[in-house]
Enzyme design. Structure first.
Site, mmCIF file in Angstrom:
data_model
loop_
_atom_site.group_PDB
_atom_site.id
_atom_site.type_symbol
_atom_site.label_atom_id
_atom_site.label_comp_id
_atom_site.label_asym_id
_atom_site.label_seq_id
_atom_site.Cartn_x
_atom_site.Cartn_y
_atom_site.Cartn_z
ATOM 1 N N SER A 40 61.172 -42.952 26.701
ATOM 2 C CA SER A 40 62.203 -41.939 26.464
ATOM 3 C C SER A 40 63.108 -42.267 25.289
ATOM 4 O O SER A 40 63.676 -41.357 24.672
ATOM 5 C CB SER A 40 63.048 -41.756 27.727
ATOM 6 O OG SER A 40 63.578 -42.992 28.171
ATOM 7 N N HIS A 271 70.797 -42.382 27.131
ATOM 8 C CA HIS A 271 69.724 -42.225 26.155
ATOM 9 C C HIS A 271 70.292 -41.822 24.791
ATOM 10 O O HIS A 271 71.421 -41.348 24.705
ATOM 11 C CB HIS A 271 68.708 -41.180 26.628
ATOM 12 C CG HIS A 271 67.774 -41.667 27.681
ATOM 13 N ND1 HIS A 271 68.140 -41.751 29.005
ATOM 14 C CD2 HIS A 271 66.504 -42.130 27.609
ATOM 15 C CE1 HIS A 271 67.132 -42.236 29.710
ATOM 16 N NE2 HIS A 271 66.123 -42.477 28.881
#
Length: 294
Positions: A40, A271
């Site tokens: 990711s 993230h």
């Protein structure tokens, strides 16, 4: 909070990203066939706009491979990164949320592939998810101590750092697989950018206990060191993004490359933002030019 120490390093990283953006769209470079592999932190979940090939991978059209492909002027570009991938998913299918699967990422490598980036390791043995799911809960019990570090320390052994040693072995096999399938390629192992600040705290954004901030940095540095060691042992070049992201951690406000726990930001919690993807692409470009930012 002193989040701006070593300002010159942060400026250098931003300059690298700016230089990347300024590269003419029609520029030609040595690489013609680029393949991006990763998890990711490569895919870019929730960064606009999300690709649908397949939607379960939560892959952005503005992640660092997309930026690099455009600016390097490659003839062909395949991004097989997928959120949730670990090192085994180079050679094994990955089960996706809501059904279906993603084929082994390394299957797209060809003899003509001449440039590969690999960003893997953080999902092996659920390393990152164990931190992000456990530490915020433990902060509620002991906000100024280091309850998460204590939780993962058993009989005096930091079990997460011990796990990193196993991840290094996994990555050696992963990098060997890439090199065997793309023997002509320049292969770059991309490290993980900084999540927590070097000093100071921002519990509303990064809800760890005060004493766990330094420990989270230690675990992430250990992971990046394992990636670098595995890369060096297999003839792969390591790209450090941890050092260049100093001053761009989740606590850095508008300068952040990485999201904290914010649910309605243009990035998944914990993230990279689009700005982080631009920054990482700039660091990779600097690496390719031999201008390593530390």
């Amino acid at each position: 909070m002193n989040w701006r120490r070593s300002t010159g390093l942060a400026v250098a990283a931003v300059a690298a990203a700016t230089a990347l953006t300024a590269t003419p769209a029609g520029a030609t470079h040595a690489f013609q066939h680029y393949v991006a592999l990763g998890d990711s932190y490569t895919a870019g979940p929730l960064i606009p706009w999300q690709r649908g090939d397949p939607p379960g991978c939560r892959r952005s059209s503005a992640n660092y491979p997309a930026v690099l492909a455009k600016q390097l002027g490659v003839r062909s570009y395949v991004d097989k990164s997928c959120s949730g991938a670990d090192s085994t998913h180079l050679t094994q299918p990955q089960r996706l949320p809501f059904g279906g699967s993603h084929p082994p990422q390394a299957d797209v490598l060809r003899a003509e592939t001449d440039f590969v980036t690999v960003g893997l390791g953080g999902n092996d043995y659920n390393l990152f998810s164990r931190i992000m799911e456990t530490c915020p809960q433990l902060r509620e019990v002991n906000p100024v101590g280091s309850p998460c570090q204590e939780h993962f320390t058993v009989d005096g052994i930091d079990t997460l750092k011990a796990t990193v040693g196993q991840i290094e072995g996994n990555l050696r096999l992963a990098f060997q697989t890439v090199r065997s399938k793309a023997p002509r390629a320049t292969v770059l192992a991309i490290g993980y950018p900084r999540i927590a600040p070097e000093t100071g705290y921002c519990p509303s954004v990064l809800p760890f206990a005060d004493g766990d901030y330094a420990w989270v940095n230690d675990v992430e540095e250990a992971l990046n060191a394992a990636i670098a060691t595995a890369a060096g042992a297999t003839g792969v070049s390591y790209v450090d993004t941890y050092g260049p992201s100093l001053g761009h951690d989740a606590c850095a406000g508008d300068a952040a490359w990485v999201n904290g726990n914010r649910r309605f930001a243009k990035a998944a919690p914990y993230h990279p933002f689009a700005a982080g993807m631009q920054g990482i692409a700039g660091v990779v470009q600097a690496h390719l030019r031999g201008k390593v930012i530390t």
